[in-house]
Design a protein around this motif. Structure first.
Motif, PDB file in Angstrom:
ATOM      1  N   ILE A  41      -4.516 -18.307  -7.162  1.00  0.00           N
ATOM      2  CA  ILE A  41      -5.038 -17.802  -5.894  1.00  0.00           C
ATOM      3  C   ILE A  41      -3.836 -17.552  -4.991  1.00  0.00           C
ATOM      4  O   ILE A  41      -2.942 -18.385  -4.878  1.00  0.00           O
ATOM      5  CB  ILE A  41      -5.998 -18.807  -5.234  1.00  0.00           C
ATOM      6  CG1 ILE A  41      -7.233 -19.006  -6.112  1.00  0.00           C
ATOM      7  CG2 ILE A  41      -6.396 -18.331  -3.833  1.00  0.00           C
ATOM      8  CD1 ILE A  41      -8.148 -20.104  -5.631  1.00  0.00           C
ATOM      9  N   ALA A  42      -3.805 -16.374  -4.365  1.00  0.00           N
ATOM     10  CA  ALA A  42      -2.735 -16.023  -3.429  1.00  0.00           C
ATOM     11  C   ALA A  42      -3.344 -15.927  -2.032  1.00  0.00           C
ATOM     12  O   ALA A  42      -3.916 -14.902  -1.663  1.00  0.00           O
ATOM     13  CB  ALA A  42      -2.095 -14.698  -3.830  1.00  0.00           C
ATOM     14  N   PRO A  43      -3.253 -16.992  -1.258  1.00  0.00           N
ATOM     15  CA  PRO A  43      -3.816 -16.957   0.089  1.00  0.00           C
ATOM     16  C   PRO A  43      -2.905 -16.217   1.062  1.00  0.00           C
ATOM     17  O   PRO A  43      -1.693 -16.157   0.880  1.00  0.00           O
ATOM     18  CB  PRO A  43      -3.929 -18.434   0.463  1.00  0.00           C
ATOM     19  CG  PRO A  43      -2.844 -19.094  -0.314  1.00  0.00           C
ATOM     20  CD  PRO A  43      -2.704 -18.295  -1.594  1.00  0.00           C
ATOM     21  N   GLY A  44      -3.513 -15.656   2.083  1.00  0.00           N
ATOM     22  CA  GLY A  44      -2.755 -15.021   3.154  1.00  0.00           C
ATOM     23  C   GLY A  44      -2.462 -16.043   4.233  1.00  0.00           C
ATOM     24  O   GLY A  44      -2.170 -17.208   3.946  1.00  0.00           O
ATOM     25  N   TRP A  96      -4.684  -8.191   3.910  1.00  0.00           N
ATOM     26  CA  TRP A  96      -3.245  -7.977   4.032  1.00  0.00           C
ATOM     27  C   TRP A  96      -2.703  -7.096   2.905  1.00  0.00           C
ATOM     28  O   TRP A  96      -2.025  -6.109   3.139  1.00  0.00           O
ATOM     29  CB  TRP A  96      -2.527  -9.331   4.043  1.00  0.00           C
ATOM     30  CG  TRP A  96      -1.040  -9.241   3.909  1.00  0.00           C
ATOM     31  CD1 TRP A  96      -0.325  -9.290   2.747  1.00  0.00           C
ATOM     32  CD2 TRP A  96      -0.085  -9.062   4.949  1.00  0.00           C
ATOM     33  NE1 TRP A  96       1.011  -9.189   3.013  1.00  0.00           N
ATOM     34  CE2 TRP A  96       1.193  -9.041   4.366  1.00  0.00           C
ATOM     35  CE3 TRP A  96      -0.189  -8.943   6.333  1.00  0.00           C
ATOM     36  CZ2 TRP A  96       2.353  -8.899   5.100  1.00  0.00           C
ATOM     37  CZ3 TRP A  96       0.973  -8.808   7.056  1.00  0.00           C
ATOM     38  CH2 TRP A  96       2.221  -8.773   6.441  1.00  0.00           C
ATOM     39  N   LEU A  97      -2.994  -7.449   1.672  1.00  0.00           N
ATOM     40  CA  LEU A  97      -2.458  -6.717   0.533  1.00  0.00           C
ATOM     41  C   LEU A  97      -3.019  -5.300   0.442  1.00  0.00           C
ATOM     42  O   LEU A  97      -2.314  -4.367   0.046  1.00  0.00           O
ATOM     43  CB  LEU A  97      -2.750  -7.471  -0.771  1.00  0.00           C
ATOM     44  CG  LEU A  97      -2.086  -6.946  -2.029  1.00  0.00           C
ATOM     45  CD1 LEU A  97      -0.561  -7.059  -1.912  1.00  0.00           C
ATOM     46  CD2 LEU A  97      -2.563  -7.747  -3.228  1.00  0.00           C
ATOM     47  N   THR A 113      -6.392 -12.582  -4.787  1.00  0.00           N
ATOM     48  CA  THR A 113      -5.845 -12.547  -3.431  1.00  0.00           C
ATOM     49  C   THR A 113      -6.950 -12.792  -2.411  1.00  0.00           C
ATOM     50  O   THR A 113      -7.974 -12.123  -2.425  1.00  0.00           O
ATOM     51  CB  THR A 113      -5.176 -11.187  -3.162  1.00  0.00           C
ATOM     52  OG1 THR A 113      -4.197 -10.962  -4.178  1.00  0.00           O
ATOM     53  CG2 THR A 113      -4.527 -11.152  -1.803  1.00  0.00           C
ATOM     54  N   VAL A 114      -6.730 -13.757  -1.537  1.00  0.00           N
ATOM     55  CA  VAL A 114      -7.654 -14.090  -0.457  1.00  0.00           C
ATOM     56  C   VAL A 114      -6.833 -14.048   0.826  1.00  0.00           C
ATOM     57  O   VAL A 114      -6.242 -15.039   1.239  1.00  0.00           O
ATOM     58  CB  VAL A 114      -8.289 -15.500  -0.662  1.00  0.00           C
ATOM     59  CG1 VAL A 114      -9.300 -15.795   0.429  1.00  0.00           C
ATOM     60  CG2 VAL A 114      -8.925 -15.618  -2.044  1.00  0.00           C
ATOM     61  N   ASP A 115      -6.770 -12.846   1.427  1.00  0.00           N
ATOM     62  CA  ASP A 115      -5.793 -12.655   2.505  1.00  0.00           C
ATOM     63  C   ASP A 115      -6.286 -11.847   3.692  1.00  0.00           C
ATOM     64  O   ASP A 115      -5.481 -11.335   4.475  1.00  0.00           O
ATOM     65  CB  ASP A 115      -4.523 -12.028   1.942  1.00  0.00           C
ATOM     66  CG  ASP A 115      -4.733 -10.608   1.443  1.00  0.00           C
ATOM     67  OD1 ASP A 115      -5.880 -10.099   1.479  1.00  0.00           O
ATOM     68  OD2 ASP A 115      -3.748  -9.996   1.017  1.00  0.00           O
ATOM     69  N   SER A 169      -4.332 -13.528 -14.127  1.00  0.00           N
ATOM     70  CA  SER A 169      -4.727 -12.848 -12.896  1.00  0.00           C
ATOM     71  C   SER A 169      -4.475 -13.708 -11.671  1.00  0.00           C
ATOM     72  O   SER A 169      -4.556 -14.923 -11.726  1.00  0.00           O
ATOM     73  CB  SER A 169      -6.215 -12.497 -12.939  1.00  0.00           C
ATOM     74  OG  SER A 169      -6.473 -11.587 -13.955  1.00  0.00           O
ATOM     75  N   THR A 170      -4.201 -13.029 -10.579  1.00  0.00           N
ATOM     76  CA  THR A 170      -4.072 -13.686  -9.289  1.00  0.00           C
ATOM     77  C   THR A 170      -5.136 -13.116  -8.370  1.00  0.00           C
ATOM     78  O   THR A 170      -5.220 -11.907  -8.192  1.00  0.00           O
ATOM     79  CB  THR A 170      -2.678 -13.437  -8.674  1.00  0.00           C
ATOM     80  OG1 THR A 170      -1.689 -13.927  -9.588  1.00  0.00           O
ATOM     81  CG2 THR A 170      -2.531 -14.132  -7.337  1.00  0.00           C
TER      82      THR A 170
END
Length: 71
Positions: free
Chosen positions: A4-7, A68-69, A63-65, A60-61
């Motif tokens: 998970i890639a948080p913002g 942003w992305l 993204t929870v941002d 996989s990543t």
């Protein structure tokens, strides 16, 4: 591997940025949601990746941002 890639999230580590009104305004202008994420907003991503619903998800990543992305 799953990740998970948080913002930008409201945490103890972001207090200084959130209290610096000018810096916070600059950061939030770049986030399409125009707000900080809340820890509970990561829950759905965690549950999904930990559940059988993601058994075929690999490398996989998620993204929870707040957009942003995607901006």
């Amino acid at each position: 591997m799953k990740a998970i890639a948080p913002g930008y999230f409201e945490t103890d580590f972001t207090v200084a940025h959130r209290q610096a009104s000018e810096r916070e305004a600059q950061m939030m202008q770049r986030v399409p949601a125009h707000r900080w994420g809340k820890a509970e907003e990561l829950g759905g991503a965690v549950v999904f990746l930990a559940s059988d619903a993601s058994t075929f998800v690999s490398g996989s990543t998620l993204t929870v941002d707040g957009g942003w992305l995607a901006r």
